[in-house]
Enzyme design. Sequence first.
Site, short mmCIF file in Angstrom:
data_model
loop_
_atom_site.label_atom_id
_atom_site.label_comp_id
_atom_site.label_asym_id
_atom_site.label_seq_id
_atom_site.Cartn_x
_atom_site.Cartn_y
_atom_site.Cartn_z
CB SER A 37 -0.93 0.01 1.21
OG SER A 37 -0.20 -0.19 2.40
CG ASP A 342 -4.48 5.08 7.15
OD1 ASP A 342 -3.31 5.01 7.55
OD2 ASP A 342 -4.88 4.50 6.11
CG HIS A 345 -1.62 3.52 4.67
ND1 HIS A 345 -2.72 3.00 5.28
CD2 HIS A 345 -1.02 2.51 4.02
CE1 HIS A 345 -2.80 1.70 5.02
NE2 HIS A 345 -1.77 1.37 4.25
#
Length: 378
Positions: A37, A342, A345
């Site tokens: 990610s 978050d 990230h």
Amino acid sequence: MVSKTLLIQIIIFSSILLPLSSSRDYNYPAVFNFGDSNSDTGGLVAGIGFHLDPPNGHLYFKTPSGRLSDGRLIVDFLMEAMDLPFLNPYLDSIGMPSFRKGCNFAAGGSTILPAAVAASCPFTFGVQVDQFIRFKTRVLELLAKDTNIDKHLPTESSFQKGLYIIDIGQNDLTLAFYTKTLDEILAWIPTILLEVETGIKTLYDQGARNFWIHNTGPQGCYPGILSTFGTDPSKLDELACVSSNNEAAKVFNLRLHALCKKSQDQYADANIIYVDIFTIKSNLIANYSQYGFKNPKLACCGYGGPPFNFDRQIMCGQTQIINGTSVTAKACSSSTEYISWDGVHFTEAANQYVASQILTGKYSDPPFSDKMPSHLKF
Ligand SMILES: *[C@@H]1O[C@H](CO)[C@@H](O)[C@H](O)[C@H]1NC(C)=O
Ligand SMILES: *[C@@H]1O[C@H](CO)[C@@H](O)[C@H](O)[C@H]1NC(C)=O
């Protein structure tokens, strides 16, 4: 259905935004990116229908855009600096994506080796490399035919002259802490890196010659890890981060660095550059105020409030019933002042800072100026 715990598995912060180096310094014809990610520009969303809610993407794209951030990722800033368009995910079949300037095989939640913990992403590094081979084979087939899609495909020489970025391993380590001790994880790291070695060899055999291999960040400093493993002060290191997670990251990075050197010796006609993301991110987190950021241990978008504003049961933008009450994980009012978006990230502002540091070349081995063609020096 992806478990909410996926958030913890997928890993990845306003400030004075430093201008990136001038775009004419770079001339890679294409970029092929492999990762999790940290560099997923929509692969997981396209690949398994993973759902992302606003306010993800609110700052730049005005829509979640498949990225786990409020805006652009490090790879997006690198592409901008190279004067190349943002990478489309390999798995995105809708909207006639152009792969002329490269392709992104990264997918959120990805690991190097298949993970023991459920709900992880199926697109391991090995699968991503296989997808690349299929991509290249198919592109060459189509280029050999008289088709109208040439302008959406990389040229044959782009595969040789292109840049291959690898940024993966964070999830292997973070997930392992749910089932293994630190010693077990340290003993397992060489096995993980064998898979990276195999991947580099396969890409080299396929014609890849320019590699940027990003190491893994100080995951023990991320709010999502701190809220799970860092509530006991005796478990924290000098940066007040979870020491075992950061220790695993450091050992992984030492071995990854050694692998990069070994691969460079083995493949003399390749440029294999190790990029020390760990040092850049540690410096940012330790010295956040110097770079214009607020508390780096507090997630901007989450639920629960200080000290971490992170709750594994609920992802940024979601509304859930927690303890019988409907709650929403909302964003802070000014995400450009935060490092953590978050809890797992980074924010666009933090990503921009990290990219600017990568592009100095100072955190690379060899430093860019040693190995890069002169027009890439800055
Ligand atoms: C924070 O900044 C100081 C002074 O520039 C530097 O010595 C230190 O290494 C930095 N901390 C980290 C973790 O990089
Ligand atoms: C839910 O309730 C439990 C038990 O009262 C408490 O420990 C926990 O912090 C609560 N969680 C949230 C998110 O409010």
